[in-house]
Design a protein around this motif. Structure first.
Motif, short mmCIF file in Angstrom:
data_model
loop_
_atom_site.label_atom_id
_atom_site.label_comp_id
_atom_site.label_asym_id
_atom_site.label_seq_id
_atom_site.Cartn_x
_atom_site.Cartn_y
_atom_site.Cartn_z
N LEU A 291 17.60 -54.23 13.90
CA LEU A 291 18.59 -53.16 13.77
C LEU A 291 19.47 -53.00 15.01
O LEU A 291 18.99 -53.06 16.15
CB LEU A 291 17.90 -51.82 13.48
CG LEU A 291 18.82 -50.64 13.15
CD1 LEU A 291 19.55 -50.86 11.83
CD2 LEU A 291 18.05 -49.33 13.13
N SER A 292 20.76 -52.74 14.79
CA SER A 292 21.69 -52.28 15.81
C SER A 292 22.35 -51.00 15.29
O SER A 292 22.39 -50.75 14.08
CB SER A 292 22.76 -53.34 16.10
OG SER A 292 22.17 -54.54 16.55
N ALA A 296 29.62 -43.26 18.37
CA ALA A 296 30.67 -42.75 19.27
C ALA A 296 30.09 -42.24 20.57
O ALA A 296 30.82 -42.07 21.55
CB ALA A 296 31.45 -41.64 18.58
N ALA A 297 28.78 -42.00 20.60
CA ALA A 297 28.11 -41.47 21.79
C ALA A 297 27.20 -42.52 22.40
O ALA A 297 26.66 -43.38 21.69
CB ALA A 297 27.30 -40.23 21.44
N PRO A 298 26.98 -42.46 23.70
CA PRO A 298 26.05 -43.39 24.33
C PRO A 298 24.61 -43.03 23.98
O PRO A 298 24.34 -41.97 23.40
CB PRO A 298 26.32 -43.19 25.82
CG PRO A 298 26.77 -41.76 25.92
CD PRO A 298 27.57 -41.51 24.68
N THR A 386 33.70 -47.25 20.36
CA THR A 386 32.35 -47.17 19.81
C THR A 386 31.36 -47.92 20.70
O THR A 386 31.63 -49.03 21.16
CB THR A 386 32.30 -47.76 18.39
OG1 THR A 386 33.28 -47.12 17.58
CG2 THR A 386 30.93 -47.58 17.76
N TYR A 387 30.20 -47.31 20.94
CA TYR A 387 29.09 -47.97 21.63
C TYR A 387 28.26 -48.75 20.61
O TYR A 387 28.22 -48.41 19.42
CB TYR A 387 28.17 -46.94 22.28
CG TYR A 387 28.76 -46.15 23.42
CD1 TYR A 387 28.56 -46.54 24.74
CD2 TYR A 387 29.48 -44.98 23.18
CE1 TYR A 387 29.09 -45.79 25.80
CE2 TYR A 387 30.01 -44.23 24.22
CZ TYR A 387 29.80 -44.64 25.53
OH TYR A 387 30.32 -43.91 26.56
N VAL A 388 27.56 -49.78 21.09
CA VAL A 388 26.54 -50.46 20.29
C VAL A 388 25.20 -50.23 20.98
O VAL A 388 25.05 -50.49 22.18
CB VAL A 388 26.82 -51.97 20.14
CG1 VAL A 388 25.71 -52.63 19.31
CG2 VAL A 388 28.19 -52.21 19.50
N LEU A 389 24.22 -49.73 20.22
CA LEU A 389 22.89 -49.42 20.73
C LEU A 389 21.86 -50.22 19.94
O LEU A 389 22.17 -50.82 18.90
CB LEU A 389 22.59 -47.92 20.59
CG LEU A 389 23.70 -46.92 20.93
CD1 LEU A 389 23.25 -45.50 20.62
CD2 LEU A 389 24.11 -47.06 22.38
N VAL A 400 18.58 -47.89 23.47
CA VAL A 400 19.21 -48.32 24.72
C VAL A 400 20.58 -48.90 24.39
O VAL A 400 20.84 -49.32 23.26
CB VAL A 400 18.37 -49.38 25.47
CG1 VAL A 400 17.06 -48.78 25.96
CG2 VAL A 400 18.11 -50.59 24.57
N GLY A 401 21.46 -48.92 25.37
CA GLY A 401 22.79 -49.46 25.17
C GLY A 401 22.79 -50.98 25.13
O GLY A 401 22.09 -51.63 25.90
N VAL A 402 23.60 -51.54 24.23
CA VAL A 402 23.82 -52.98 24.15
C VAL A 402 25.23 -53.31 24.62
O VAL A 402 25.44 -54.25 25.38
CB VAL A 402 23.62 -53.48 22.70
CG1 VAL A 402 23.96 -54.97 22.59
CG2 VAL A 402 22.19 -53.23 22.24
#
Length: 419
Positions: A291-292, A296-298, A386-389, A400-402
């Protein structure tokens, strides 16, 4: 003019003045009343209090999210009040639980609306949709915990950050760049029927078309918690990856069933589709490996100074509560609302319409909890990055952030054609 005539005129003038005064008082709720400090007020604002509202879910399917948001926003209010409040007034947040029941939410709104100036929290796309006309009529600045593009272009309603379709563009781009999804491939998209899923599908379909990828859609209901049939259909279609726009329970079922049945492909969900509690279920290993999350948020495990300070304060106030994305989302919304109220105060009015005007004047507002927000155009998302986590069992908040926040290719083109 004789004595009797003068007496009649005097009484008439007194009645006229009294009537005018009553009329002015009645209209003060629309912002016509100025207090001794020179600040115009209205519903929800007194000489010493600013009253905000929250329409939340504390007993329904998003109860965990609702609790996190409520506590985070109360933390913010306490911090503000400890510093003297806003506009020399203390913040009070009145919370109503609708249990994700639209009719209960409508009733709760009717109870709240006369005595609040703004709503920094409303959980649920169907709830917001049912209240849109009332919110616009009452001129109550509202921050929904929902991110459908259908909520754009409403002066009193503000989607914070990106919308579901913009996140879908990022998801498709992420799959193409990092998971070897290429022209001619098929990807699945499992989605809730309604504004949430339909808007996410709109974005993924557009992005996939630009990349020469085919989207295989699978529509589900919020009551569907066993996605075996959908996994079977996607397996038969030969998809190389799957997007899911649903709730945490559906994400867990999809990933768990897919892993068990041999469909071990990348899966991407948006923020509402993941909760850290899933990492305590049997689906945890599959979630970590497959899963990823586009958001919009970290991650709350982020090293951003603002996020770290918020987490420290939250854990001190609520030591027995977990820190999840709802905490960050709720606190950020409260911070943004506070900035709007401060600006409205500086302009001399805390009346509802003037709070909205102050909000719409903000074009680069950064709370330090993510990306800057532009509220100047109601028809556009406030954020386009957009962030990817990814899930992580050892991380605070379970993610965690990707990839740091970034704009997916084609976002501006997509928004132009959508308008």
């Amino acid at each position: 003019m004789n004595r009797t005539t003068r007496a009649v005129l005097a009484v008439s003038l007194a009645l006229l003045v009294a009537a005018t005064g009553c009329s002015t008082k009645a209209r003060s709720g629309d912002g016509g009343d100025k207090r001794s400090d020179g600040v115009r007020t209205g519903p929800g604002v007194t000489a010493d209090t600013i009253r905000l509202g929250a329409l939340t879910d504390l007993t329904g399917p998003y109860a965990t999210l609702g609790k996190s948001i409520v506590q985070a926003q109360q933390l913010w209010a306490d911090q503000i009040n400890d510093k003297g409040g806003i506009c020399h007034r203390k913040i009070e947040i009145v919370v109503k639980d609708h249990g994700y029941d639209v009719q209960k939410a409508v009733t709760a709104y009717a109870d709240l609306a006369p005595d609040i100036v703004a709503l920094p929290q409303v959980i649920g796309s169907p709830v917001v949709a049912a209240l849109l006309d009332d919110i616009e009529r009452d001129r109550i600045l509202t921050f929904p915990q929902a991110w459908s593009a259908s909520l754009l272009d409403k002066d009193a309603v503000q989607v914070l950050g990106t919308t579901y379709d913009v996140d879908s563009l990022t998801a498709v781009d992420y799959l193409a760049r990092t998971k070897n999804i290429k022209k001619g491939d098929k990807i699945g998209h499992v989605y809730f029927e309604g504004d949430y899923g339909d808007n996410a599908l709109e974005g993924s379909t557009w992005a996939a078309r630009q990349a020469g990828i085919t989207v295989v859609g699978q529509k589900i209901q919020a009551t569907d918690t066993d996605l075996s049939a959908q996994v079977a259909a996607l397996t038969k279609a030969g998809v190389k990856a799957v997007l899911i726009s649903a709730g945490p329970a559906q994400t867990a079922s999809l990933v768990g069933v897919a892993a068990a049945s041999g469909l071990k492909v990348p899966v991407v969900t948006s923020a509402p589709g993941f909760a850290p509690q899933l990492l305590k279920t049997q689906a945890a290993p599959a979630l970590v490996s497959m899963l990823s999350i586009v958001s919009a948020a970290p991650a709350v495990s982020s090293d951003l100074p603002g996020v770290k300070a918020m987490v420290t304060a939250y854990r001190k106030k609520y030591p027995d509560s977990s820190v999840d994305s709802g905490v960050l989302s709720g606190y950020n919304a409260a911070e943004l609302m506070g900035e709007d109220l401060e600006k409205a105060c500086a302009a001399g009015s805390l009346a509802r319409a003037d709070v909205i005007a102050a909000h719409r004047s903000q074009s680069d507002l950064d709370t330090g909890l993510g990306t800057p927000q532009d509220f100047s155009d109601p028809a556009r998302p406030a954020g386009l990055s957009t962030y990817v986590l990814k899930p992580d069992t050892k991380a605070l908040g379970g993610t965690v952030g990707v990839e740091d926040a970034h704009r997916a290719p084609g976002v501006e083109d997509y928004l132009e054609q959508r308008s």
